[in-house]
Scaffold this motif. Structure first.
Motif, mmCIF file in Angstrom:
data_model
loop_
_atom_site.group_PDB
_atom_site.id
_atom_site.type_symbol
_atom_site.label_atom_id
_atom_site.label_comp_id
_atom_site.label_asym_id
_atom_site.label_seq_id
_atom_site.Cartn_x
_atom_site.Cartn_y
_atom_site.Cartn_z
ATOM 1 N N VAL A 75 2.149 0.407 8.814
ATOM 2 C CA VAL A 75 3.316 -0.335 8.324
ATOM 3 C C VAL A 75 3.715 0.150 6.932
ATOM 4 C CG1 VAL A 75 2.765 -2.404 9.667
ATOM 5 C CG2 VAL A 75 1.877 -2.184 7.341
ATOM 6 N N ASP A 76 4.990 -0.006 6.651
ATOM 7 C CA ASP A 76 5.546 0.330 5.335
ATOM 8 C C ASP A 76 5.493 -0.931 4.472
ATOM 9 O OD1 ASP A 76 6.899 1.362 3.182
ATOM 10 O OD2 ASP A 76 8.865 1.366 4.164
ATOM 11 N N ILE A 132 5.926 5.487 5.539
ATOM 12 C CA ILE A 132 4.609 4.927 5.850
ATOM 13 C C ILE A 132 3.570 5.952 5.423
ATOM 14 C CG2 ILE A 132 3.082 4.036 7.631
ATOM 15 C CD1 ILE A 132 5.547 3.310 9.264
ATOM 16 N N ASP A 133 2.932 5.693 4.307
ATOM 17 C CA ASP A 133 2.007 6.653 3.699
ATOM 18 C C ASP A 133 0.595 6.067 3.679
ATOM 19 O OD1 ASP A 133 0.638 8.501 2.217
ATOM 20 O OD2 ASP A 133 1.664 8.065 0.323
ATOM 21 N N LEU A 134 -0.262 6.579 4.564
ATOM 22 C CA LEU A 134 -1.649 6.109 4.629
ATOM 23 C C LEU A 134 -2.586 6.974 3.797
ATOM 24 C CD1 LEU A 134 -2.030 5.178 8.411
ATOM 25 C CD2 LEU A 134 -1.175 3.802 6.500
ATOM 26 N N TRP A 135 -2.032 7.898 3.026
ATOM 27 C CA TRP A 135 -2.844 8.809 2.237
ATOM 28 C C TRP A 135 -2.900 8.409 0.756
ATOM 29 C CZ3 TRP A 135 0.111 9.898 6.365
ATOM 30 C CH2 TRP A 135 -0.490 10.584 7.428
ATOM 31 N N GLN A 136 -1.770 7.996 0.202
ATOM 32 C CA GLN A 136 -1.717 7.722 -1.232
ATOM 33 C C GLN A 136 -1.201 6.325 -1.589
ATOM 34 O OE1 GLN A 136 -3.035 9.889 -3.296
ATOM 35 N NE2 GLN A 136 -3.370 11.406 -1.676
ATOM 36 N N THR A 137 -0.587 5.627 -0.658
ATOM 37 C CA THR A 137 0.058 4.347 -0.964
ATOM 38 C C THR A 137 -0.826 3.178 -0.537
ATOM 39 O OG1 THR A 137 2.222 5.393 -0.665
ATOM 40 C CG2 THR A 137 2.158 2.979 -0.675
ATOM 41 N N VAL A 138 -1.469 2.548 -1.498
ATOM 42 C CA VAL A 138 -2.437 1.484 -1.214
ATOM 43 C C VAL A 138 -1.829 0.315 -0.438
ATOM 44 C CG1 VAL A 138 -3.901 -0.280 -2.296
ATOM 45 C CG2 VAL A 138 -4.010 2.092 -3.079
ATOM 46 N N ILE A 180 -3.540 -1.094 3.066
ATOM 47 C CA ILE A 180 -4.029 -2.468 3.246
ATOM 48 C C ILE A 180 -3.251 -3.183 4.348
ATOM 49 C CG2 ILE A 180 -4.117 -4.732 2.110
ATOM 50 C CD1 ILE A 180 -4.864 -3.237 -0.482
ATOM 51 N N GLY A 181 -1.935 -3.056 4.327
ATOM 52 C CA GLY A 181 -1.120 -3.708 5.345
ATOM 53 C C GLY A 181 -1.389 -3.174 6.736
ATOM 54 N N SER A 182 -1.628 -1.876 6.847
ATOM 55 C CA SER A 182 -1.850 -1.262 8.160
ATOM 56 C C SER A 182 -3.187 -1.692 8.762
ATOM 57 C CB SER A 182 -1.785 0.259 8.041
ATOM 58 O OG SER A 182 -0.493 0.673 7.631
ATOM 59 N N ILE A 183 -4.231 -1.767 7.940
ATOM 60 C CA ILE A 183 -5.527 -2.242 8.442
ATOM 61 C C ILE A 183 -5.392 -3.681 8.938
ATOM 62 C CG2 ILE A 183 -7.894 -2.853 7.791
ATOM 63 C CD1 ILE A 183 -7.803 -0.498 5.791
ATOM 64 N N ALA A 184 -4.715 -4.516 8.157
ATOM 65 C CA ALA A 184 -4.528 -5.916 8.548
ATOM 66 C C ALA A 184 -3.716 -6.026 9.832
ATOM 67 C CB ALA A 184 -3.841 -6.675 7.420
#
Length: 391
Positions: free
Chosen positions: A180-181, A188-194, A198-202
């Motif tokens: 998620v963004d 949607i950046d799973l490399w550098q954008t905290v 966090i939102g994507s894991i949830a």
């Protein structure tokens, strides 16, 4: 050109045909696969097998280190407002999110440096496992769709040798479904954008069925005279029913959810810690289908939230089994008429259930635990000797 390179080039041409049928543009496909070569490191890792099994207590000690707890609590404080938003939207507690983030990439410190497209192409072509070959091919197609459709460059699609991407280690298919963004910046950046991490894991856990008003489980004690047939992941009772069987919280408190269902989980045999685990424990396994992983996430989350440690002692004097010793256990169980699955040297659910069934049939504590005592018993039985009690 070496024969392997020639064959890989032929494979790429066949793959291009399939990719075009899946809607990937020809020009983009040519650019993405041009010059793509097999990764020898990925081939080596795919072929590697650990010589010894790793004890769960060693795994947990590493997963729940003091440094990791300190770092997790610091991040919990730093992103307090973000966690408030995420918890409100997805119903997943911050300590669970942090624990998964820690185990997957050490809070973003180590998420791999392999080009995901190259890794997946290598596995799709050269993996020794047919199952992994088919899986990698599907994930490769999805990874190309991600690069084509999202604002991500091929070179930035980095992760583990197996193709897991970014800080939460999502496979490409999980990226499409659950990423998620969170910060609404259009990427949607799973490399550098905290926030996105966090939102994507949830989001993943919420979609997997996480229950916000339920914990993952509790540590328990069991009575000396216990019906070991109840020790099965498929056997669930309400907490109040477990209490009627004299299974109680190790801290002496009443169960917090007397009407909720739970199953018994005994990861290190009758002399190690024991747990009643809930639906949420199984949800954690949707992220990584390993009971050891799920317990590590669960325990790290508890340490982050309350500091409460596992109270019972682990059987640390147990010798680690080699892969060949596990294979021998599996083969001997097969000979005795039980079904541990393929003799692959890996202790999975089928192997534990077969051990438990054999133990109960022989009159032993059916803890489903594989160790040298069990192997000696099976050897004695095969030699015609009367098995000695497990000590």
């Amino acid at each position: 050109m070496a024969m392997a390179d020639v064959n890989f080039e032929k494979w790429k041409q066949e793959f291009k045909t399939e990719a075009l049928e899946q809607g990937i543009k020809a020009s983009f496909l040519e650019r993405s696969l041009a010059g793509l070569k097999l990764d020898p490191d990925v081939i080596k890792l795919d072929n590697s097998q650990p010589e010894f099994t790793r004890s769960i207590w060693d795994y947990l000690n590493n997963a729940t280190s003091d440094h990791r707890i300190k770092k997790g609590r610091s991040l919990m404080k730093k992103y307090d407002a973000l966690f408030d938003l995420v918890e409100d939207k997805y119903g997943v507690q911050r300590e669970i999110i942090l624990a998964i983030w820690a185990l997957e990439s050490d809070f973003g410190r180590n998420y791999g440096n392999k080009n995901v497209i190259r890794s997946l192409a290598t596995l799709a072509y050269a993996s020794v496992s047919k199952k992994r070959t088919e899986f990698a091919r599907k994930e490769l197609l999805i990874s190309l769709k991600i690069v084509q459709s999202f604002k991500i460059h091929t070179k930035d699609l980095v992760g583990s040798w197996a193709g897991a991407m970014g800080q939460p280690q999502f496979m490409p298919s999980s990226y499409l479904k659950y990423a998620v963004d969170q910060n609404a910046d259009g990427i949607i950046d799973l490399w550098q954008t905290v926030p996105d991490v966090i939102g994507s894991i949830a989001h993943f856990l919420a979609e997997a069925g996480w229950r916000k008003d339920e914990s993952w489980g509790v540590e328990v004690t069991i009575p000396s005279k216990f019906d070991w047939r109840l020790n099965s992941a498929s056997y669930e009772l309400r907490f109040e029913q477990w209490q009627d069987l004299n299974v109680t919280q190790i801290n002496g408190k009443d169960f917090p959810y007397p009407l909720r269902q739970a199953s018994l989980f005994i990861p290190a045999g009758q002399f190690g810690p024991k747990f009643l685990v809930t639906h949420n424990f199984e949800v954690i396994k949707r992220y990584n289908n390993s009971s050891s992983y799920a317990l590590a996430v669960a325990q790290l989350s508890r340490l982050l939230a309350t500091g409460e440690k596992i109270q019972a002692s682990w059987p640390v004097n147990d010798k680690a089994l080699s892969r060949y010793e596990v294979e021998e256990i599996q083969m001997r169980l097969n000979l005795e008429g039980y079904s541990p699955g393929l003799a692959d040297g890996k202790i999975g659910i089928k192997t534990r259930e077969a051990i438990r069934a054999w133990q109960v049939e022989q009159g032993y504590a059916g803890d489903g635990y594989a160790n040298m005592h069990l192997l000696r018993l099976l050897r004695q039985l095969s030699s015609g000797q009367k098995p000695l009690p497990i000590k």
